[in-house]
Scaffold this active site. Structure first.
Site, PDB file in Angstrom:
ATOM      1  N   ASN A   3       0.828  -1.209   0.000  1.00  0.00           N
ATOM      2  CA  ASN A   3       0.000   0.000   0.000  1.00  0.00           C
ATOM      3  C   ASN A   3       0.861   1.257   0.000  1.00  0.00           C
ATOM      4  O   ASN A   3       0.430   2.301  -0.500  1.00  0.00           O
ATOM      5  CB  ASN A   3      -0.949  -0.001   1.197  1.00  0.00           C
ATOM      6  CG  ASN A   3      -2.052  -1.014   1.034  1.00  0.00           C
ATOM      7  OD1 ASN A   3      -2.341  -1.473  -0.070  1.00  0.00           O
ATOM      8  ND2 ASN A   3      -2.672  -1.379   2.139  1.00  0.00           N
ATOM      9  N   ASP A  50       2.539   1.088  -9.714  1.00  0.00           N
ATOM     10  CA  ASP A  50       1.269   0.379  -9.866  1.00  0.00           C
ATOM     11  C   ASP A  50       1.490  -1.065 -10.306  1.00  0.00           C
ATOM     12  O   ASP A  50       0.753  -1.964  -9.899  1.00  0.00           O
ATOM     13  CB  ASP A  50       0.384   1.121 -10.869  1.00  0.00           C
ATOM     14  CG  ASP A  50      -1.037   0.589 -10.878  1.00  0.00           C
ATOM     15  OD1 ASP A  50      -1.566   0.289  -9.782  1.00  0.00           O
ATOM     16  OD2 ASP A  50      -1.618   0.478 -11.970  1.00  0.00           O
ATOM     17  N   ASP A  53       3.112  -3.033  -6.980  1.00  0.00           N
ATOM     18  CA  ASP A  53       2.438  -3.205  -5.690  1.00  0.00           C
ATOM     19  C   ASP A  53       1.729  -4.549  -5.561  1.00  0.00           C
ATOM     20  O   ASP A  53       1.772  -5.177  -4.520  1.00  0.00           O
ATOM     21  CB  ASP A  53       1.496  -2.038  -5.385  1.00  0.00           C
ATOM     22  CG  ASP A  53       0.399  -1.878  -6.421  1.00  0.00           C
ATOM     23  OD1 ASP A  53       0.340  -2.649  -7.392  1.00  0.00           O
ATOM     24  OD2 ASP A  53      -0.420  -0.960  -6.244  1.00  0.00           O
ATOM     25  N   ARG A  58       1.706 -10.126  -3.288  1.00  0.00           N
ATOM     26  CA  ARG A  58       1.688 -11.586  -3.438  1.00  0.00           C
ATOM     27  C   ARG A  58       2.978 -12.214  -2.920  1.00  0.00           C
ATOM     28  O   ARG A  58       2.965 -13.283  -2.328  1.00  0.00           O
ATOM     29  CB  ARG A  58       1.451 -11.958  -4.899  1.00  0.00           C
ATOM     30  CG  ARG A  58       0.021 -11.713  -5.341  1.00  0.00           C
ATOM     31  CD  ARG A  58      -0.247 -12.236  -6.734  1.00  0.00           C
ATOM     32  NE  ARG A  58       0.484 -11.508  -7.762  1.00  0.00           N
ATOM     33  CZ  ARG A  58       0.090 -10.352  -8.302  1.00  0.00           C
ATOM     34  NH1 ARG A  58      -1.022  -9.776  -7.885  1.00  0.00           N
ATOM     35  NH2 ARG A  58       0.798  -9.769  -9.240  1.00  0.00           N
ATOM     36  N   ASP A  71      -5.896  -0.048  -4.114  1.00  0.00           N
ATOM     37  CA  ASP A  71      -5.200   0.068  -5.391  1.00  0.00           C
ATOM     38  C   ASP A  71      -6.136   0.591  -6.476  1.00  0.00           C
ATOM     39  O   ASP A  71      -5.777   1.493  -7.237  1.00  0.00           O
ATOM     40  CB  ASP A  71      -4.616  -1.294  -5.794  1.00  0.00           C
ATOM     41  CG  ASP A  71      -3.848  -1.215  -7.098  1.00  0.00           C
ATOM     42  OD1 ASP A  71      -3.030  -0.293  -7.245  1.00  0.00           O
ATOM     43  OD2 ASP A  71      -4.077  -2.070  -7.968  1.00  0.00           O
ATOM     44  N   HIS A  72      -7.330   0.048  -6.550  1.00  0.00           N
ATOM     45  CA  HIS A  72      -8.280   0.500  -7.574  1.00  0.00           C
ATOM     46  C   HIS A  72      -8.739   1.936  -7.315  1.00  0.00           C
ATOM     47  O   HIS A  72      -8.945   2.704  -8.249  1.00  0.00           O
ATOM     48  CB  HIS A  72      -9.483  -0.435  -7.646  1.00  0.00           C
ATOM     49  CG  HIS A  72      -9.147  -1.777  -8.217  1.00  0.00           C
ATOM     50  ND1 HIS A  72      -8.490  -1.944  -9.405  1.00  0.00           N
ATOM     51  CD2 HIS A  72      -9.377  -3.022  -7.751  1.00  0.00           C
ATOM     52  CE1 HIS A  72      -8.329  -3.214  -9.650  1.00  0.00           C
ATOM     53  NE2 HIS A  72      -8.858  -3.913  -8.649  1.00  0.00           N
ATOM     54  N   ASP A  75      -5.971   4.150  -8.449  1.00  0.00           N
ATOM     55  CA  ASP A  75      -5.972   4.175  -9.915  1.00  0.00           C
ATOM     56  C   ASP A  75      -7.030   5.136 -10.445  1.00  0.00           C
ATOM     57  O   ASP A  75      -6.790   5.872 -11.399  1.00  0.00           O
ATOM     58  CB  ASP A  75      -6.226   2.777 -10.479  1.00  0.00           C
ATOM     59  CG  ASP A  75      -5.052   1.844 -10.282  1.00  0.00           C
ATOM     60  OD1 ASP A  75      -3.937   2.328  -9.998  1.00  0.00           O
ATOM     61  OD2 ASP A  75      -5.252   0.619 -10.409  1.00  0.00           O
TER      62      ASP A  75
END
Length: 95
Positions: A3, A50, A53, A58, A71-72, A75
């Site tokens: 994040n 982007d 991240d 993962r 994240d979205h 964006d």
């Protein structure tokens, strides 16, 4: 932390856009050359952060639904500032 990458990338998208908006408020005079370079560098850094991240989340096993939503959301915010920056750089309001 993933994040932090997302938020850092957003910072590098928002700050150049605000500097562009401040430097050419009337959309008829060009901005200084360094402003255009700053926008290009900001977009590159944002895209890199982007892309990294999700891989970082993962790899560290720290992926979560909040991280994906964050994240979205970042964006979506960056898209607004990218569009504003493009409008000012291309001087689309002088028609």
């Amino acid at each position: 932390a993933p994040n932090s990458l997302t938020l850092g990338g957003l910072f590098f998208m928002v700050v150049p856009a605000i500097i562009t908006i401040i430097s050419c408020q009337d959309l008829s005079s060009p901005a200084p050359q360094w402003v255009y370079l700053l926008n290009a560098i900001g977009i590159f850094i944002y895209q890199t952060c982007d892309a990294l991240d999700g891989k970082q989340a993962r790899r560290t096993g720290s992926q979560s639904s909040f991280g994906e939503l964050f994240d979205h959301g970042c964006d979506a915010i960056s898209t607004i500032f990218a569009a504003l920056s493009s409008i000012y750089v291309l001087q689309l309001g002088t028609g």
